[in-house]
Design an enzyme around this catalytic site. Structure first.
Site, PDB file in Angstrom:
ATOM      1  N   ASP A  11      -5.423  -6.713  -4.738  1.00  0.00           N
ATOM      2  CA  ASP A  11      -4.240  -7.570  -4.645  1.00  0.00           C
ATOM      3  C   ASP A  11      -4.724  -9.003  -4.523  1.00  0.00           C
ATOM      4  O   ASP A  11      -5.852  -9.252  -4.098  1.00  0.00           O
ATOM      5  CB  ASP A  11      -3.337  -7.207  -3.461  1.00  0.00           C
ATOM      6  CG  ASP A  11      -1.887  -7.585  -3.726  1.00  0.00           C
ATOM      7  OD1 ASP A  11      -1.072  -6.710  -4.086  1.00  0.00           O
ATOM      8  OD2 ASP A  11      -1.566  -8.793  -3.595  1.00  0.00           O
ATOM      9  N   ASP A  44      -7.705 -11.288  -8.280  1.00  0.00           N
ATOM     10  CA  ASP A  44      -6.705 -11.333  -9.350  1.00  0.00           C
ATOM     11  C   ASP A  44      -7.067 -10.197 -10.315  1.00  0.00           C
ATOM     12  O   ASP A  44      -8.147 -10.209 -10.912  1.00  0.00           O
ATOM     13  CB  ASP A  44      -6.772 -12.696 -10.053  1.00  0.00           C
ATOM     14  CG  ASP A  44      -5.702 -12.837 -11.127  1.00  0.00           C
ATOM     15  OD1 ASP A  44      -5.306 -11.815 -11.728  1.00  0.00           O
ATOM     16  OD2 ASP A  44      -5.271 -13.968 -11.367  1.00  0.00           O
ATOM     17  N   ASP A  46       1.427  -1.400 -10.770  1.00  0.00           N
ATOM     18  CA  ASP A  46       2.755  -1.520 -10.164  1.00  0.00           C
ATOM     19  C   ASP A  46       3.036  -3.024 -10.105  1.00  0.00           C
ATOM     20  O   ASP A  46       2.834  -3.669  -9.082  1.00  0.00           O
ATOM     21  CB  ASP A  46       2.727  -0.871  -8.769  1.00  0.00           C
ATOM     22  CG  ASP A  46       4.107  -0.781  -8.148  1.00  0.00           C
ATOM     23  OD1 ASP A  46       5.072  -0.511  -8.882  1.00  0.00           O
ATOM     24  OD2 ASP A  46       4.224  -0.998  -6.925  1.00  0.00           O
ATOM     25  N   GLY A 100       0.758  -1.243   0.000  1.00  0.00           N
ATOM     26  CA  GLY A 100       0.000   0.000   0.000  1.00  0.00           C
ATOM     27  C   GLY A 100       0.787   1.291   0.000  1.00  0.00           C
ATOM     28  O   GLY A 100       0.208   2.367   0.173  1.00  0.00           O
ATOM     29  N   GLY A 101       2.101   1.216  -0.233  1.00  0.00           N
ATOM     30  CA  GLY A 101       2.883   2.458  -0.302  1.00  0.00           C
ATOM     31  C   GLY A 101       2.285   3.414  -1.327  1.00  0.00           C
ATOM     32  O   GLY A 101       2.065   4.601  -1.046  1.00  0.00           O
ATOM     33  N   LYS A 102       1.998   2.870  -2.498  1.00  0.00           N
ATOM     34  CA  LYS A 102       1.519   3.754  -3.569  1.00  0.00           C
ATOM     35  C   LYS A 102       0.022   4.051  -3.422  1.00  0.00           C
ATOM     36  O   LYS A 102      -0.421   5.148  -3.739  1.00  0.00           O
ATOM     37  CB  LYS A 102       1.854   3.158  -4.933  1.00  0.00           C
ATOM     38  CG  LYS A 102       3.364   3.003  -5.108  1.00  0.00           C
ATOM     39  CD  LYS A 102       3.774   2.501  -6.438  1.00  0.00           C
ATOM     40  CE  LYS A 102       5.244   2.125  -6.446  1.00  0.00           C
ATOM     41  NZ  LYS A 102       5.563   0.943  -5.607  1.00  0.00           N
ATOM     42  N   CYS A 138       9.835  -2.427 -10.071  1.00  0.00           N
ATOM     43  CA  CYS A 138      11.107  -2.158  -9.384  1.00  0.00           C
ATOM     44  C   CYS A 138      12.158  -3.085  -9.993  1.00  0.00           C
ATOM     45  O   CYS A 138      12.937  -3.708  -9.283  1.00  0.00           O
ATOM     46  CB  CYS A 138      10.988  -2.345  -7.881  1.00  0.00           C
ATOM     47  SG  CYS A 138      10.367  -3.965  -7.412  1.00  0.00           S
TER      48      CYS A 138
HETATM   49  N1  SAM Z   1       2.100  -1.233  -5.201  1.00  0.00           N
HETATM   50  C1  SAM Z   1       2.597  -1.853  -4.006  1.00  0.00           C
HETATM   51  C2  SAM Z   1       3.141  -0.788  -3.087  1.00  0.00           C
HETATM   52  O1  SAM Z   1       3.496   0.302  -3.558  1.00  0.00           O
HETATM   53  O2  SAM Z   1       3.199  -1.023  -1.882  1.00  0.00           O
HETATM   54  C3  SAM Z   1       3.638  -2.913  -4.310  1.00  0.00           C
HETATM   55  C4  SAM Z   1       3.134  -3.954  -5.267  1.00  0.00           C
HETATM   56  S1  SAM Z   1       4.214  -5.310  -5.518  1.00  0.00           S
HETATM   57  C5  SAM Z   1       5.385  -4.664  -6.609  1.00  0.00           C
HETATM   58  C6  SAM Z   1       3.261  -6.324  -6.564  1.00  0.00           C
HETATM   59  C7  SAM Z   1       1.998  -6.865  -5.930  1.00  0.00           C
HETATM   60  O3  SAM Z   1       1.260  -7.521  -6.959  1.00  0.00           O
HETATM   61  C8  SAM Z   1       2.188  -7.898  -4.823  1.00  0.00           C
HETATM   62  O4  SAM Z   1       1.571  -7.443  -3.652  1.00  0.00           O
HETATM   63  C9  SAM Z   1       1.468  -9.135  -5.340  1.00  0.00           C
HETATM   64  O5  SAM Z   1       0.768  -9.847  -4.340  1.00  0.00           O
HETATM   65  C10 SAM Z   1       0.499  -8.530  -6.342  1.00  0.00           C
HETATM   66  N2  SAM Z   1       0.009  -9.424  -7.407  1.00  0.00           N
HETATM   67  C11 SAM Z   1       0.625 -10.443  -8.029  1.00  0.00           C
HETATM   68  N3  SAM Z   1      -0.170 -10.991  -8.962  1.00  0.00           N
HETATM   69  C12 SAM Z   1      -1.327 -10.285  -8.941  1.00  0.00           C
HETATM   70  C13 SAM Z   1      -2.553 -10.379  -9.665  1.00  0.00           C
HETATM   71  N4  SAM Z   1      -2.740 -11.294 -10.609  1.00  0.00           N
HETATM   72  N5  SAM Z   1      -3.546  -9.508  -9.366  1.00  0.00           N
HETATM   73  C14 SAM Z   1      -3.373  -8.567  -8.394  1.00  0.00           C
HETATM   74  N6  SAM Z   1      -2.234  -8.445  -7.679  1.00  0.00           N
HETATM   75  C15 SAM Z   1      -1.222  -9.292  -7.952  1.00  0.00           C
END
Ligand code: SAM
Length: 329
Positions: free
Chosen positions: A160, A187, A204, A140-142, A257
């Protein structure tokens, strides 16, 4: 979809790459790609930065406190420096305390967030009152930064797929005083089924995290080519879903990232080809390097130079890729 296995077979892992991989404790396929990306000298400079690590940074949460007031409260324990790009972002130069356990942290006055990670919400630039989708939101940072930019007005749907990370997202939303977010364990590739359209969408995307090597050096060994291949497919499908639920004229920011072209320019290149005339890349005028238009001997769409790349050894941030797309029709 570009066949990554074929592509990487054509990048032969030579002696230089093997030597770098041993010296820096990373997988040979990564070392070879860094030489391709940065040249040999640049790869060494990048890998040396991994050893040095990065300064921590915080985002002042203006939903709860002004930055001046926060700085006044923490000045006896921390020495901070404002970042040039984000007015409410601060590097921690020195700290007498654990920055994740101060009263100010627990009260939600700040969030610990990498400086590069503060840029995607800033570049998406949602307005108070708009309808925003954050497709991969946890922890949840963003999402919470989007709410801060929107002054808690309008709405954000935060998705998520990971139940544990979703708990962290909800706890951060509550700690930071965010009131315009609805969370949904889903998803994001199934978002079309929800039947909503959005003004702004943030993808992201989940990635190999190659840009986080200075913070998590183990990533230099723990990720395989197969992991990258699986992620590329997911990134492509997520971005396609984002396009489907964006309103005409709406904006999508795709970020990772990762500094891997495979997870960034290759994905966007494919999307530009598939949605030719329907999607355009918007220039990101921010401090950083341009997106790649040629790599591993492959020519990509020239519009990709409108994207933004940040590198630990050049910009002193996590490695990041950001691009901004507009849906024309
Ligand atoms: N945006 C977040 C932040 O700023 O804190 C960081 C996100 S992290 C890079 C990627 C996220 O995508 C993870 O929390 C992961 O669980 C989620 N993720 C992976 N596959 C996904 C999907 N099919 N649908 C939704 N979220 C997914």
């Amino acid at each position: 979809m570009i066949n990554i296995m074929e592509l990487l077979r054509s990048i032969s892992i030579d002696r230089e790459a093997i030597e770098l991989s041993i010296e820096y404790g990373i997988s040979p396929y990564m070392a070879k790609r860094y030489i391709e990306l940065f040249s040999y000298k640049g790869a060494i400079s990048f890998l040396n930065t991994i050893r040095l690590g990065l300064k921590k940074s915080i985002r002042c949460n203006t939903l709860k406190i002004s930055c001046n007031e926060l700085l006044r409260k923490i000045k006896d324990r921390m020495v901070v420096k404002q970042t040039p790009w984000v007015p409410y972002g601060f590097w921690i130069l020195k700290s007498k305390v654990n920055i994740g356990a101060t009263p100010e942290y627990l009260l939600g006055y700040y969030y610990i967030q990498g400086v590069a990670s503060m840029l995607p919400p800033l570049i998406l630039n949602p307005k108070p009152g708009e309808r925003v989708l954050d497709m991969c939101a946890a922890p949840g940072g963003k999402t919470t930064q989007l709410a801060q930019i929107m002054e808690n007005k309008g709405s954000i749907l935060a998705l998520d797929v990971d139940r544990t990370r979703m708990r962290a997202l909800r706890s951060n939303i509550s700690r930071l005083g965010v009131r315009n977010v609805v969370t949904l364990l889903l998803d994001a590739r199934k978002i079309v089924g929800v039947g909503e359209k959005f003004d702004k969408v943030l993808v992201d995307a989940p990635c190999t995290g190659e840009g986080l090597l200075p913070l998590i050096p183990e990533r230099g060994r723990s990720r395989s080519l197969y992991d990258m291949y699986v992620l590329m497919k997911l990134q492509y499908e997520l971005l396609k879903s984002a396009i489907l639920v964006t309103k005409k004229g709406g904006v999508i920011v795709y970020s990772t990232c990762s500094i891997a072209p495979e997870e960034n320019e290759f994905i966007v290149n494919l999307i530009l080809k598939e949605y030719s005339g329907k999607i355009e890349l918007v220039d990101i005028s921010f401090y950083g390097e341009k997106g790649l238009t040629e790599i591993y001997g492959l020519k990509l769409n020239s519009e990709l130079e409108r994207c933004l790349r940040l590198y630990p050894h050049i910009h002193r941030t996590e490695g990041f890729f950001i691009c901004k797309l507009r849906k024309k029709v």
